[in-house]
Design an enzyme around this catalytic site. Sequence first.
Site, PDB file in Angstrom:
ATOM      1  N   HIS A  64     -90.256  -9.951 -43.654  1.00 38.01           N
ATOM      2  CA  HIS A  64     -90.772  -8.226 -43.619  1.00 38.01           C
ATOM      3  C   HIS A  64     -90.281  -7.773 -42.351  1.00 38.01           C
ATOM      4  O   HIS A  64     -91.035  -7.154 -41.609  1.00 38.01           O
ATOM      5  CB  HIS A  64     -92.088  -8.218 -43.758  1.00 38.01           C
ATOM      6  CG  HIS A  64     -92.560  -8.748 -44.865  1.00 38.01           C
ATOM      7  ND1 HIS A  64     -94.037  -9.016 -45.415  1.00 38.01           N
ATOM      8  CD2 HIS A  64     -92.129  -8.660 -46.245  1.00 38.01           C
ATOM      9  CE1 HIS A  64     -94.133  -9.177 -46.611  1.00 38.01           C
ATOM     10  NE2 HIS A  64     -92.794  -9.053 -47.261  1.00 38.01           N
ATOM     11  N   PRO A  65     -88.815  -7.684 -42.083  1.00 33.99           N
ATOM     12  CA  PRO A  65     -88.741  -7.192 -40.624  1.00 33.99           C
ATOM     13  C   PRO A  65     -88.786  -5.715 -40.597  1.00 33.99           C
ATOM     14  O   PRO A  65     -88.315  -4.912 -41.649  1.00 33.99           O
ATOM     15  CB  PRO A  65     -87.261  -7.525 -40.591  1.00 33.99           C
ATOM     16  CG  PRO A  65     -86.568  -7.794 -41.845  1.00 33.99           C
ATOM     17  CD  PRO A  65     -87.610  -8.228 -42.702  1.00 33.99           C
TER      18      PRO A  65
END
Length: 649
Positions: free
Chosen positions: A564-565
């Site tokens: 989940h950058p």
Amino acid sequence: MVWLPPDLSQSCTYQSTITTCQPSTIVFLQLIAQIFGYSKDEKLSKQFGGGFQLFSEGFNFSPGHEEDGAPAEEYDFVVVGAGSAGCVVANRLSEIPEWKVLLLEAGGEEPEVADVPSFPPVVVRSSLDWGYQTQPSPHSCLARRNRRCAWYRGRVMGGSSTINYLIYIRGHPRDYDEWEELGNHGWSYSDVLPYFIKSERNENPEKIEPQYHGFDGYLPVGYFPYQDQNTLALVEAYQELGLPYLDQNAEQLIGTMLMQHTTEDGRRASSNVAFIRPIRNKRENLTVQTKAHVYRVLIDPTTKKAYGVEYRKNNKLHTVLARKEVILSAGSINSPAILMLSGVGPADHLKQHGIELLKDLAVGHNLQDHTTIDGVVFALSNQTATTVTDQQLQQDVFYYRDTHRGPLSSTGPLQANAFVQTKYEREPGRPDIQFSIDSTNVENFYTDPILTAETAVLPLSYYDGLMVRPILLNPQSRGVIRLNDSDPINGLPVIHANTFFEEIDLRRIVEGVKQSLNLLRTKALQHLGAALVTTPLPACSHVAFGTDEYWACIAQAYTTTIFHPVGTCKMGPSKDPKAVVSPELKVYGIENLRVIDASIMPKIVRGNTNAAVIMIGEKGSDLVKERWLKQDQHDPAYYGFDFDSFSDK
């Protein structure tokens, strides 16, 4: 065929004994490629050709013209990246018949293999994945090969929504109120909730709090048609521990639920499936090009106006012009890279690469992710393990093909979700740890935990162990994205994740592990015969098993992520020195250029990010419409500026 399976030969050797390195796994992958390796959308893209190759000759032809000197095509809007946000933006902008919209995607068409909910392990590390890895760090990924962690990101229509685990969780309402408190007016929970509702087409109104949901949007959301006994027992176990059963897409998160997913009729509903496939080749004003790798935004150095992009397709460099705006929706790794190659970014870094600086902004900074770990494993009894023979696996594959039902129509125990609060979280009602329960093969993992992670390609439905993952929801550590030093144009961007640089992040993970072990005290898991595997993992065998020091060692050695950058083109007010875009998502100092994707999040939401990114796409589209519909009403012939003035620049 548009899909190529992961190449296990890069990791497996003839001496490997784990299941996924055996010939039967290769046979399975070949079967999957034959059945599901094609795309429903292939015919739609034939007219555009296929195939592209990275280039190294640089940018050396006149902007406003093609490489062969022909005039470049013009659109009102050029959207870069057909991921979770980009597909939404292209859909919503093309709702205006007078606007001509181009959607560019570096990857290819979405193959049918991505439809199968149980197949995320099959599609990551395949031809649908960018293949990113983090840089070595003294605090994380220490046992991984070359001390680098893989960061899976989708290079395909639908982007990472095509290879993710389909989870639909929005985050905590306070996440969005906090964005507004940071100076981002219009992004409070009350402001964004209508956009969540707008997208959603929830298929289970009787099992949720309907006032928080939508029922006629493009995005199907619902339960998988299949749950095994272990999945249901986990939800029961969380409730035994005092966690209430909630709709975790309403206003309370601390509790448990059987999660809803972006799925319909037992199949994945990526942003491509939901937002592009229903309108593609139906709206004449929308053009979709795949295998079109954008390298930079064209920006006039005098006026600081964006007026197009350059991209590579079919081994040829192309220019396309944007009369109104260029919109970057390429994600938290590629959007900052494109900005930096365009002259927008940290002055010192651009100077290092010989890129002319057009605007000095903190592009690439503020990187955040949801970190978790491998290493907390509950073994199941022979009666509750769901492993099957090769023959049964093949039968289940054909059954799914024909019915979209059976074990392959779900993600196994990952459907059981819980949010909890550790002693380090001071804000009442707000979780700092999420529990995700993954499936695993116990013998494989303890034979070689690193090789098992690198070669995990079997469906999520079949397992004899539960990998309990405490997920860090509010990391204090911050990373950075940089251009590739050896080849900034063609090389993959460099990811300095800086995981666990702040000690509090490690402390929260350790506390999360300790809380997760309470599951073993429940009758529900005792009935399954679940037991903690107490064999120390190799990198931490020097530390006493089960101590805080052991779990801290596990976290730093066997670090992983749920991919989940966010945050690398931070949204903030003009007074924020780290802000890249305004609350209207406009890039500071550059006209007609916006970023609409996960990279604009000032702080990561406390939940899976895909739903939030789709919301950003919805709200961002309205921000664009708000400007240009008013402008066009004022002057219908307005196109922003004269393209002819750029022909000699």
